[in-house]
Design a protein around this motif. Structure first.
Motif, PDB file in Angstrom:
ATOM      1  N   LYS A  83       0.834  -1.196   0.000  1.00 61.11           N
ATOM      2  CA  LYS A  83       0.000   0.000   0.000  1.00 61.11           C
ATOM      3  C   LYS A  83       0.879   1.261   0.000  1.00 61.11           C
ATOM      4  N   LEU A  84       0.508   2.221  -0.853  1.00 55.75           N
ATOM      5  CA  LEU A  84       1.231   3.481  -0.950  1.00 55.75           C
ATOM      6  C   LEU A  84       0.242   4.633  -0.951  1.00 55.75           C
ATOM      7  N   ARG A  85       0.747   5.814  -0.612  1.00 59.43           N
ATOM      8  CA  ARG A  85      -0.024   7.041  -0.728  1.00 59.43           C
ATOM      9  C   ARG A  85       0.429   7.786  -1.977  1.00 59.43           C
ATOM     10  N   PRO A  86      -0.452   8.523  -2.637  1.00 60.85           N
ATOM     11  CA  PRO A  86      -0.072   9.212  -3.882  1.00 60.85           C
ATOM     12  C   PRO A  86       1.056  10.229  -3.689  1.00 60.85           C
ATOM     13  N   LYS A  87       1.192  10.804  -2.484  1.00 63.76           N
ATOM     14  CA  LYS A  87       2.257  11.772  -2.209  1.00 63.76           C
ATOM     15  C   LYS A  87       3.294  11.178  -1.266  1.00 63.76           C
ATOM     16  N   THR A 113      -1.509  -1.078  -4.098  1.00 62.35           N
ATOM     17  CA  THR A 113      -2.700  -0.273  -3.846  1.00 62.35           C
ATOM     18  C   THR A 113      -2.301   1.155  -3.503  1.00 62.35           C
ATOM     19  N   ILE A 114      -2.810   2.104  -4.280  1.00 60.78           N
ATOM     20  CA  ILE A 114      -2.635   3.521  -3.968  1.00 60.78           C
ATOM     21  C   ILE A 114      -3.879   3.972  -3.214  1.00 60.78           C
ATOM     22  N   MET A 115      -3.703   4.507  -2.003  1.00 58.81           N
ATOM     23  CA  MET A 115      -4.832   4.923  -1.169  1.00 58.81           C
ATOM     24  C   MET A 115      -4.990   6.442  -1.214  1.00 58.81           C
ATOM     25  N   PHE A 116      -6.160   6.872  -1.645  1.00 57.83           N
ATOM     26  CA  PHE A 116      -6.451   8.302  -1.727  1.00 57.83           C
ATOM     27  C   PHE A 116      -7.273   8.728  -0.509  1.00 57.83           C
ATOM     28  N   ARG A 117      -6.963   9.915  -0.004  1.00 56.51           N
ATOM     29  CA  ARG A 117      -7.719  10.446   1.121  1.00 56.51           C
ATOM     30  C   ARG A 117      -8.098  11.899   0.832  1.00 56.51           C
ATOM     31  N   GLY A 118      -9.293  12.252   1.262  1.00 57.43           N
ATOM     32  CA  GLY A 118      -9.737  13.639   1.131  1.00 57.43           C
ATOM     33  C   GLY A 118      -9.650  14.147  -0.291  1.00 57.43           C
ATOM     34  N   ARG A 119      -9.012  15.295  -0.450  1.00 54.83           N
ATOM     35  CA  ARG A 119      -8.927  15.951  -1.755  1.00 54.83           C
ATOM     36  C   ARG A 119      -8.061  15.173  -2.750  1.00 54.83           C
ATOM     37  N   GLU A 120      -7.278  14.228  -2.252  1.00 52.44           N
ATOM     38  CA  GLU A 120      -6.447  13.431  -3.163  1.00 52.44           C
ATOM     39  C   GLU A 120      -7.303  12.653  -4.158  1.00 52.44           C
ATOM     40  N   GLN A 121      -8.553  12.386  -3.796  1.00 53.87           N
ATOM     41  CA  GLN A 121      -9.422  11.621  -4.692  1.00 53.87           C
ATOM     42  C   GLN A 121      -9.704  12.362  -5.994  1.00 53.87           C
ATOM     43  N   SER A 122      -9.532  13.664  -5.989  1.00 45.58           N
ATOM     44  CA  SER A 122      -9.755  14.441  -7.215  1.00 45.58           C
ATOM     45  C   SER A 122      -8.510  14.460  -8.097  1.00 45.58           C
ATOM     46  N   GLN A 150      -9.208   2.148 -10.898  1.00 46.06           N
ATOM     47  CA  GLN A 150      -9.767   2.860  -9.749  1.00 46.06           C
ATOM     48  C   GLN A 150     -10.830   1.990  -9.086  1.00 46.06           C
ATOM     49  N   ASP A 151     -10.731   1.853  -7.778  1.00 42.22           N
ATOM     50  CA  ASP A 151     -11.690   1.056  -7.016  1.00 42.22           C
ATOM     51  C   ASP A 151     -12.061   1.848  -5.771  1.00 42.22           C
ATOM     52  N   GLY A 152     -13.083   2.696  -5.891  1.00 38.06           N
ATOM     53  CA  GLY A 152     -13.464   3.556  -4.775  1.00 38.06           C
ATOM     54  C   GLY A 152     -12.366   4.548  -4.468  1.00 38.06           C
ATOM     55  N   ARG A 153     -11.885   4.549  -3.241  1.00 39.46           N
ATOM     56  CA  ARG A 153     -10.819   5.450  -2.839  1.00 39.46           C
ATOM     57  C   ARG A 153      -9.429   4.917  -3.169  1.00 39.46           C
ATOM     58  N   ASN A 154      -9.372   3.740  -3.740  1.00 36.85           N
ATOM     59  CA  ASN A 154      -8.086   3.117  -4.044  1.00 36.85           C
ATOM     60  C   ASN A 154      -7.879   2.955  -5.536  1.00 36.85           C
TER      61      ASN A 154
END
Length: 216
Positions: A83-87, A113-122, A150-154
């Motif tokens: 699992k990674l974060r986009p930033k 898996t890239i996990m998006f949170r909050g505004r990262e989803q845009s 893309q699968d939801g927030r991931n």
């Protein structure tokens, strides 16, 4: 087998696979006795049933040897999850990539898996760009089995080792005479149809939370 066969006539196959033809059961049993072999029914649902002349004891022994060898050389398919974060921080990225490299060298698939949170989803392009970067940096070891999706927030991508890499891992496992040891590795959740390896957090018969491998 032999006198246990109840058909009146059988389609007989010789010991070398040659077609003898349809003969009465008594004749087939006599031919088997003449060459000191067994008359074995190999296709009982056929009309007439197909029987073959063979040494049944030797056949069972060789079949058991082949099955044992197949089990010895069998490698269970394992899928890890990273699992990674986009930033993600550059240092963390290199650490995560190191784990991915190690998993691929061991012959395992890796679900990234890239996990998006909050505004990262845009900003899904950030995750896509990160996955493509990882893909380009492990091309010597593996390939993309499932493209980024893309699968939801991931956002998920599945990597698989090249055939030569997996074969090398199988050979290394066989040379050690036992299953690969995984102590200290980050646990990955098995996909449907995938078999977790003994010692993994998600191993068969065990339950437990997947280790958090997300980038901070």
């Amino acid at each position: 087998m032999n006198e246990q066969i109840r058909a009146r006539e059988v389609r007989l196959v010789g010991p070398e696979g040659e077609q003898v033809g349809i003969v009465p059961l008594e004749r087939a049993l006599q031919l088997a006795a003449d060459v000191d072999l067994d008359l074995v029914e190999v296709a009982p649902m056929a009309r007439p049933p197909v029987c073959k002349l063979m040494d049944f004891g030797k056949f069972k022994y060789e079949s058991a040897l082949k099955a044992r060898e197949a089990r010895r050389n069998q490698q269970q398919t394992v899928i890890k999850e990273m699992k990674l974060r986009p930033k993600i921080d550059p240092h963390d990225y290199e650490t995560k990539k190191g784990h991915v490299v190690r998993f691929l060298k061991a012959g395992d698939k890796v679900k990234v898996t890239i996990m998006f949170r909050g505004r990262e989803q845009s900003r899904p392009e950030l995750g896509y760009r990160l996955l493509r970067r990882l893909e380009s940096e492990i091309t010597d070891l593996g390939y993309v089995e499932a493209a980024p999706k893309q699968d939801g927030r991931n956002m998920i991508m599945v990597l698989a080792p090249h055939r030569a890499v997996k074969a090398s891992a199988v050979a290394a496992t066989a040379s050690r005479g036992g299953p690969r040891e995984r102590a200290g590795e980050e646990a990955g959740a098995p996909e449907a149809g995938e078999t977790p390896e003994a010692g993994e957090t998600a191993a068969a018969g065990e339950t437990g939370p997947t280790a958090d491998t997300s980038g901070q």
